[in-house]
Motif scaffolding. Structure first.
Motif, mmCIF file in Angstrom:
data_model
loop_
_atom_site.group_PDB
_atom_site.id
_atom_site.type_symbol
_atom_site.label_atom_id
_atom_site.label_comp_id
_atom_site.label_asym_id
_atom_site.label_seq_id
_atom_site.Cartn_x
_atom_site.Cartn_y
_atom_site.Cartn_z
ATOM 1 N N GLN A 105 0.835 -1.192 0.000
ATOM 2 C CA GLN A 105 0.000 0.000 0.000
ATOM 3 C C GLN A 105 0.873 1.246 0.000
ATOM 4 O O GLN A 105 1.776 1.385 0.816
ATOM 5 C CB GLN A 105 -0.901 -0.008 1.238
ATOM 6 C CG GLN A 105 -2.008 1.029 1.200
ATOM 7 C CD GLN A 105 -2.958 0.871 2.375
ATOM 8 O OE1 GLN A 105 -2.562 1.084 3.508
ATOM 9 N NE2 GLN A 105 -4.197 0.486 2.099
ATOM 10 N N SER A 157 -12.247 2.700 5.776
ATOM 11 C CA SER A 157 -10.792 2.536 5.763
ATOM 12 C C SER A 157 -10.451 1.256 5.026
ATOM 13 O O SER A 157 -11.079 0.219 5.223
ATOM 14 C CB SER A 157 -10.237 2.474 7.194
ATOM 15 O OG SER A 157 -10.816 1.415 7.901
ATOM 16 N N SER A 180 1.491 4.953 0.857
ATOM 17 C CA SER A 180 0.954 5.849 1.891
ATOM 18 C C SER A 180 0.396 7.122 1.278
ATOM 19 O O SER A 180 0.984 7.701 0.365
ATOM 20 C CB SER A 180 2.047 6.208 2.903
ATOM 21 O OG SER A 180 2.499 5.055 3.562
ATOM 22 N N ARG A 181 -0.762 7.545 1.807
ATOM 23 C CA ARG A 181 -1.371 8.787 1.346
ATOM 24 C C ARG A 181 -2.059 9.477 2.516
ATOM 25 O O ARG A 181 -2.380 8.852 3.530
ATOM 26 C CB ARG A 181 -2.383 8.510 0.227
ATOM 27 C CG ARG A 181 -3.653 7.830 0.697
ATOM 28 C CD ARG A 181 -4.587 7.514 -0.449
ATOM 29 N NE ARG A 181 -5.857 6.941 0.027
ATOM 30 C CZ ARG A 181 -6.764 6.396 -0.757
ATOM 31 N NH1 ARG A 181 -6.549 6.332 -2.062
ATOM 32 N NH2 ARG A 181 -7.886 5.921 -0.257
ATOM 33 N N SER A 182 -2.300 10.767 2.346
ATOM 34 C CA SER A 182 -2.999 11.544 3.364
ATOM 35 C C SER A 182 -4.464 11.138 3.406
ATOM 36 O O SER A 182 -5.104 10.990 2.361
ATOM 37 C CB SER A 182 -2.896 13.039 3.052
ATOM 38 O OG SER A 182 -3.842 13.777 3.804
ATOM 39 N N TYR A 200 -5.621 0.251 -2.188
ATOM 40 C CA TYR A 200 -6.769 0.885 -1.538
ATOM 41 C C TYR A 200 -8.110 0.342 -2.019
ATOM 42 O O TYR A 200 -9.143 0.959 -1.766
ATOM 43 C CB TYR A 200 -6.719 2.399 -1.735
ATOM 44 C CG TYR A 200 -5.641 3.039 -0.902
ATOM 45 C CD1 TYR A 200 -5.847 3.322 0.440
ATOM 46 C CD2 TYR A 200 -4.388 3.308 -1.446
ATOM 47 C CE1 TYR A 200 -4.851 3.881 1.224
ATOM 48 C CE2 TYR A 200 -3.385 3.870 -0.673
ATOM 49 C CZ TYR A 200 -3.618 4.149 0.653
ATOM 50 O OH TYR A 200 -2.621 4.700 1.436
ATOM 51 N N CYS A 208 -0.140 11.430 -2.004
ATOM 52 C CA CYS A 208 0.939 10.581 -1.499
ATOM 53 C C CYS A 208 1.748 11.343 -0.447
ATOM 54 O O CYS A 208 2.057 12.522 -0.631
ATOM 55 C CB CYS A 208 1.837 10.166 -2.668
ATOM 56 S SG CYS A 208 3.232 9.131 -2.199
ATOM 57 N N THR A 209 2.072 10.679 0.645
ATOM 58 C CA THR A 209 2.800 11.347 1.725
ATOM 59 C C THR A 209 4.276 11.556 1.410
ATOM 60 O O THR A 209 4.933 12.349 2.050
ATOM 61 C CB THR A 209 2.672 10.543 3.040
ATOM 62 O OG1 THR A 209 3.139 9.203 2.806
ATOM 63 C CG2 THR A 209 1.238 10.512 3.522
ATOM 64 N N SER A 210 4.796 10.860 0.405
ATOM 65 C CA SER A 210 6.218 10.976 0.098
ATOM 66 C C SER A 210 6.518 11.600 -1.266
ATOM 67 O O SER A 210 7.673 11.839 -1.587
ATOM 68 C CB SER A 210 6.897 9.604 0.177
ATOM 69 O OG SER A 210 6.300 8.703 -0.736
#
Length: 202
Positions: free
Chosen positions: A133, A196, A135-137, A158, A143-145
């Motif tokens: 997965q 979620s 990562s995302r906000s 997701y 994307c968090t990165s």
């Protein structure tokens, strides 16, 4: 089911069970690629149960519910490379087996006749969604990165199917429109509260 004209005698479907990092840890699989190893573990186990040469282990639905080995003569299958009668209880962890059994019973309540000695379970399909997965906000879906990247759907980990991937895309689209000032309302007021997502589904 069809290879071209949707006119064969079979109707194929998949039963999906949600798995998570807890399932990986229980099998001593850790790290960002634990889901990939989880897939490989059950693919290898299924291959061994089938006896090799891409033969698939199978069990009738009624025997799966009764936890007994199907006889050597099983119903015909759309799988062309061959099937072998096995006890699929030996393939999955017990909680996955239990989830599959409960799903079959629930389906039969909604669609009487779904449970049948003519129905054949094939093991194992492990590619319903990505085992990794991105990562995302939770608010912006970004994307968090990596700014500007919006990981959505099955490939990003997701969703577990066509419909859930489409819904995830809708949430992401509204979130992007909101961040660009093109939408000012509440996403939930239009689509409802997002569920979620699990790490992967099989």
């Amino acid at each position: 089911m069809s290879f071209s004209r949707r006119s064969s005698k079979w109707a194929n479907a998949a039963l999906v069970v949600t798995v998570s990092s807890k399932d990986f840890a229980a099998l001593d699989l850790h790290g960002p690629l634990a889901g990939v190893e989880f897939q490989r573990m059950f693919e290898r186990r299924a291959a061994a149960m089938g006896g090799g040469n891409f033969v698939v282990p199978v069990q009738t639905v009624t025997d799966f519910l009764d936890n007994k080995l199907s006889g050597t003569s099983v119903p015909s299958s759309s799988y062309r490379l061959g099937v072998k009668a096995t006890n699929l209880h030996e393939l999955f962890p017990s909680h996955i087996t239990n989830s599959l059994q409960q799903s079959l019973l629930k389906f039969d309540k909604e669609l009487p006749g779904f449970i049948s000695s003519s129905a054949l379970l094939h093991g194992v399909e492990t590619r319903t969604s990505s085992p990794v997965q991105i990562s995302r906000s939770a608010d912006t879906y970004e994307c968090t990165s990596l700014r500007g990247l919006y990981p959505i759907g099955e490939g990003a980990g997701y969703a577990g199917g066509i419909v859930s991937a489409a819904v995830d895309g809708m949430y992401s689209g509204f979130a992007l429109a909101k961040s660009l000032g093109l939408f000012h309302g509440s996403i939930e007021s239009i689509l409802g509260k997002a569920q979620s997502a699990g790490v992967a589904k099989y």
